[in-house]
Design an enzyme around this catalytic site. Structure first.
Site, PDB file in Angstrom:
ATOM      1  N   LYS A  40       0.815  -1.216   0.000  1.00 31.38           N
ATOM      2  CA  LYS A  40       0.000   0.000   0.000  1.00 31.38           C
ATOM      3  C   LYS A  40       0.846   1.261   0.000  1.00 31.38           C
ATOM      4  O   LYS A  40       1.829   1.358   0.716  1.00 31.38           O
ATOM      5  CB  LYS A  40      -0.901  -0.007   1.246  1.00 31.38           C
ATOM      6  CG  LYS A  40      -1.907   1.103   1.280  1.00 31.38           C
ATOM      7  CD  LYS A  40      -3.194   0.623   1.910  1.00 31.38           C
ATOM      8  CE  LYS A  40      -4.268   1.677   1.909  1.00 31.38           C
ATOM      9  NZ  LYS A  40      -4.656   2.142   0.605  1.00 31.38           N
ATOM     10  N   VAL A  45       6.536   0.934   5.859  1.00 34.28           N
ATOM     11  CA  VAL A  45       7.495   0.052   5.201  1.00 34.28           C
ATOM     12  C   VAL A  45       7.466   0.236   3.682  1.00 34.28           C
ATOM     13  O   VAL A  45       8.511   0.244   3.033  1.00 34.28           O
ATOM     14  CB  VAL A  45       7.261  -1.424   5.600  1.00 34.28           C
ATOM     15  CG1 VAL A  45       8.199  -2.355   4.847  1.00 34.28           C
ATOM     16  CG2 VAL A  45       7.454  -1.596   7.102  1.00 34.28           C
ATOM     17  N   CYS A  46       6.285   0.428   3.117  1.00 33.72           N
ATOM     18  CA  CYS A  46       6.182   0.627   1.665  1.00 33.72           C
ATOM     19  C   CYS A  46       6.845   1.932   1.243  1.00 33.72           C
ATOM     20  O   CYS A  46       7.480   1.993   0.186  1.00 33.72           O
ATOM     21  CB  CYS A  46       4.718   0.599   1.222  1.00 33.72           C
ATOM     22  SG  CYS A  46       3.948  -1.021   1.465  1.00 33.72           S
ATOM     23  N   THR A  47       6.728   2.965   2.064  1.00 32.56           N
ATOM     24  CA  THR A  47       7.378   4.240   1.764  1.00 32.56           C
ATOM     25  C   THR A  47       8.898   4.086   1.869  1.00 32.56           C
ATOM     26  O   THR A  47       9.636   4.563   1.000  1.00 32.56           O
ATOM     27  CB  THR A  47       6.867   5.350   2.709  1.00 32.56           C
ATOM     28  OG1 THR A  47       5.457   5.482   2.513  1.00 32.56           O
ATOM     29  CG2 THR A  47       7.550   6.671   2.431  1.00 32.56           C
ATOM     30  N   ALA A  50      10.004   2.181  -1.293  1.00 28.15           N
ATOM     31  CA  ALA A  50       9.965   3.029  -2.494  1.00 28.15           C
ATOM     32  C   ALA A  50      11.086   4.056  -2.467  1.00 28.15           C
ATOM     33  O   ALA A  50      11.758   4.289  -3.489  1.00 28.15           O
ATOM     34  CB  ALA A  50       8.608   3.714  -2.610  1.00 28.15           C
TER      35      ALA A  50
END
Length: 151
Positions: A40, A45-47, A50
């Site tokens: 998401k 963690v996704c940020t 990325a």
């Protein structure tokens, strides 16, 4: 059935960050590609993941590879996420989860969270690495190692 190391990446289409139709054949089979599925936009963690791909994007380009991120978020969400974090690579919207199914990306944490899986594809379109881990940052290291080893 999930894709495996040694498999050829199937052709696919999806809407990218710019709202344009992205066709995998525009890069797959022409150069190395790192495709990473993540749960998401704008989660911690996704940020981190990325932004780690962003921070090492020139290292991927120097190895002749393109980076592509895929999640079920909308194009609008991807646009905000990419703009906020100045992501130099495409994000693809997989809102119907067809790409997740095509690749065979599993869910994590008792099936509650979409999986975080990175695929390294060589310039012939063959999968050289599949890395599945909830930890975001290690994906970048593993992808760079796989690209270096396939040169």
């Amino acid at each position: 059935m999930a894709l495996q190391v040694g498999d050829k990446i199937p052709s696919f289409k999806a809407i990218d960050t710019n709202g344009a139709t992205f066709e995998s054949d525009s890069v797959v089979g022409k150069q190395s590609v790192v495709i990473y599925f993540y749960p998401k936009d704008d989660t911690r963690v996704c940020t981190e993941q990325a932004c780690s791909f962003r921070d090492q994007y020139e290292d991927f380009k120097a190895l002749g590879a393109e980076v592509i991120g895929i999640s079920a978020d909308s194009v609008k969400s991807h646009q905000k996420f990419a703009s906020r974090h100045q992501l130099p690579f495409k994000l693809l919207s997989d809102s119907d989860k067809k790409l997740r199914k095509l690749f065979g990306v599993p869910n994590d944490l008792l099936g509650l969270i979409p999986g975080r899986v990175t695929y390294v594809i060589d310039k012939d379109g063959i999968i050289r690495l599949i890395f599945n881990s909830l930890s975001g940052k290690i994906h970048i290291k593993k992808a760079l190692e796989a690209l270096n080893n396939s040169l």
